[in-house]
Design a protein around this motif. Structure first.
Motif, mmCIF file in Angstrom:
data_model
loop_
_atom_site.group_PDB
_atom_site.id
_atom_site.type_symbol
_atom_site.label_atom_id
_atom_site.label_comp_id
_atom_site.label_asym_id
_atom_site.label_seq_id
_atom_site.Cartn_x
_atom_site.Cartn_y
_atom_site.Cartn_z
ATOM 1 N N UNK A 49 18.893 -24.197 0.460
ATOM 2 C CA UNK A 49 18.047 -24.468 -0.612
ATOM 3 C C UNK A 49 18.307 -24.674 -2.048
ATOM 4 N N UNK A 50 17.632 -25.581 -2.853
ATOM 5 C CA UNK A 50 17.903 -25.529 -4.126
ATOM 6 C C UNK A 50 17.909 -24.406 -5.050
ATOM 7 N N UNK A 51 19.027 -24.004 -5.412
ATOM 8 C CA UNK A 51 18.904 -22.754 -6.351
ATOM 9 C C UNK A 51 18.186 -22.731 -7.375
ATOM 10 N N UNK A 52 18.230 -24.070 -8.126
ATOM 11 C CA UNK A 52 17.004 -24.250 -9.196
ATOM 12 C C UNK A 52 15.703 -24.243 -8.990
ATOM 13 N N UNK A 53 15.524 -24.586 -7.718
ATOM 14 C CA UNK A 53 14.076 -24.684 -7.397
ATOM 15 C C UNK A 53 13.624 -22.953 -6.900
ATOM 16 N N UNK A 54 14.685 -22.408 -6.552
ATOM 17 C CA UNK A 54 14.418 -20.790 -6.230
ATOM 18 C C UNK A 54 14.215 -20.162 -7.686
ATOM 19 N N UNK A 99 5.908 -10.958 -4.369
ATOM 20 C CA UNK A 99 5.516 -11.334 -2.990
ATOM 21 C C UNK A 99 5.058 -12.548 -3.053
ATOM 22 N N UNK A 100 4.322 -13.178 -4.094
ATOM 23 C CA UNK A 100 3.799 -14.215 -4.272
ATOM 24 C C UNK A 100 5.159 -15.321 -4.420
ATOM 25 N N UNK A 101 5.949 -15.051 -5.376
ATOM 26 C CA UNK A 101 7.190 -15.603 -5.449
ATOM 27 C C UNK A 101 8.128 -16.026 -4.100
ATOM 28 N N UNK A 102 8.264 -14.827 -3.253
ATOM 29 C CA UNK A 102 8.765 -14.941 -1.983
ATOM 30 C C UNK A 102 8.227 -15.998 -1.190
ATOM 31 N N UNK A 103 6.702 -15.932 -1.329
ATOM 32 C CA UNK A 103 6.243 -17.027 -0.389
ATOM 33 C C UNK A 103 6.461 -18.229 -0.709
ATOM 34 N N UNK A 104 6.381 -18.533 -1.927
ATOM 35 C CA UNK A 104 6.812 -19.751 -2.511
ATOM 36 C C UNK A 104 8.156 -20.218 -2.300
#
Length: 403
Positions: free
Chosen positions: A235-240, A265-270
């Motif tokens: 996955x793109x680290x910048x997106x993470x 938790x919401x960040x992890x879902x994203x």
């Protein structure tokens, strides 16, 4: 005609809360500031009551829903979190030991220490003891989750699993209707207190270079963690990193890893982390992954030693970091919890006399740490989600595939 209503996102709300807190603390009378701090304190008390229940519900269900490899994932998560904490602390010492001697001044820490006991008092408070402390909640969640994962459908029916599932839904309801909407109030009260007592500007005006180095180390740590997570997950680290902004901002205001769990938790879902893994990893790592706090504590301890001509070396720092990485497991429930947990172990760096928890050296250490605590916490929670992405990838690529 239908009206399009745009809701204000969580990050703008948190930024507004921080700005309001600084403005209120700077310009409004103390009586009004104490009112805001009182309301924030009441919410903080309720939050501390809910946090162990949240850990129990989410970690138990997260482990119980792992039909394969629950024990393996638990060991992998703990090993990654502990390893990250150790590496972060060691790197922090090496950087601080080389940079800090060039810009330390003798009177700086004394001026910061003067703000340590200047906090505003609430008009009143309530006593609401948590049903469990955070460490007990984690241990109980491990026992229940692992047993449900391995015994459900074989030695056990679904009654207990369904009951904990319903309990988890109740906690979900509390989080989304009470905790998250009131987080800006909590953050606003924190900054009102810090500004009124002089903490907000003390570090910037006196030890801004030390402060800046620590913040840069936090940001580099976050970048490295998400680069590793991105490489493992493709996955793109910048997106993470972009997805982590709400969690990072919340942690800046709450100064508590545990209090940031709902937003994280919401960040992890994203990030695309599946529900079982995020419900298991995020609350767990909020209690065991302390990379940011370890960076701050190690850097502050190095600064204090340099200021007071106390000897310090890698051979004394490593045992301290290894011990503290375990001891801090019970610390994330409140702002400053990590440094309070570290106090009994500071003698390992400062020596028996200077390391007296009630002595002036440790008081200076606490004051210096508290001014940077929010950034360390934000680094902690960001790393939690990086670990979540890694564990989610391991789960789906190897454990589920093998099964």
């Amino acid at each position: 005609m239908r009206e399009n209503k745009r809701k204000l996102g969580l990050v703008p709300k948190l930024i507004i809360a921080i700005v309001l807190g600084i403005l209120i603390g700077q310009f409004l009378p103390e009586g009004f500031c104490r009112l805001v701090v009182t309301l924030s304190g009441l919410f903080s008390t309720f939050l501390k009551f809910v946090i162990p229940l949240m850990i129990l519900a989410y970690v138990t269900m997260g482990i119980a829903d792992l039909s394969q490899g629950a024990g393996k994932l638990l060991l992998i998560t703990v090993a990654i979190a502990y390893g990250s904490t150790l590496i972060a602390g060691t790197a922090s010492f090496l950087v601080a030991d080389n940079l800090f001697p060039s810009f330390m001044s003798a009177g700086a820490l004394e001026q910061i220490a003067a703000t340590a006991d200047a906090s505003l008092s609430s008009y009143f408070s309530i006593s609401l003891e948590p049903v469990l402390d955070t460490l007990s909640a984690v241990a109980l969640a491990f026992v229940l989750g692992l047993c449900l994962s391995t015994m459900r459908g074989k030695e056990l029916g679904n009654s207990l699993y369904n009951g904990i599932g319903d309990f988890s839904k109740i906690i979900d309801k509390v989080l989304h209707t009470v905790i998250i909407p009131l987080l800006p109030l909590y953050i606003c009260g924190t900054f009102v207190d810090m500004t009124k007592s002089g903490k907000t500007f003390a570090i910037l005006s006196i030890l801004w270079k030390v402060f800046l180095v620590v913040i840069i180390m936090h940001l580099i740590c976050i970048a490295i963690q998400f680069c590793i997570a991105g490489a493992v997950s493709k996955k793109n680290p910048l997106t993470l990193i972009k997805n982590q902004i709400p969690g990072y901002t919340t942690a800046l205001g709450t100064q508590s890893s545990a209090a940031t769990i709902p937003v994280n938790l919401q960040c992890a879902e994203t990030d695309g982390v599946c529900e079982q893994i995020r419900n298991f990893v995020v609350p767990l790592c909020a209690n065991i992954h302390m990379a940011g706090s370890m960076i701050t504590i190690t850097a502050c301890a190095t600064a204090v030693c340099l200021m007071n001509q106390l000897p310090i070396s890698l051979s004394t720092v490593i045992p301290f970091i290894m011990t503290l990485g375990i001891a801090m497991v019970a610390s994330p429930g409140a702002p400053g919890g990590s440094i309070m947990t570290a106090l009994p172990f500071l003698y390992m760096i400062f020596g028996a006399e200077a390391g007296d928890p009630n002595g002036p050296i440790c008081a200076i250490m606490v004051a210096l740490y508290i001014t940077q605590d929010s950034f360390g916490t934000a680094c902690n929670v960001s790393g939690d989600n990086a670990i979540g992405v890694i564990v989610d990838t391991i789960y789906h690529k190897f454990i589920v595939k093998e099964a």
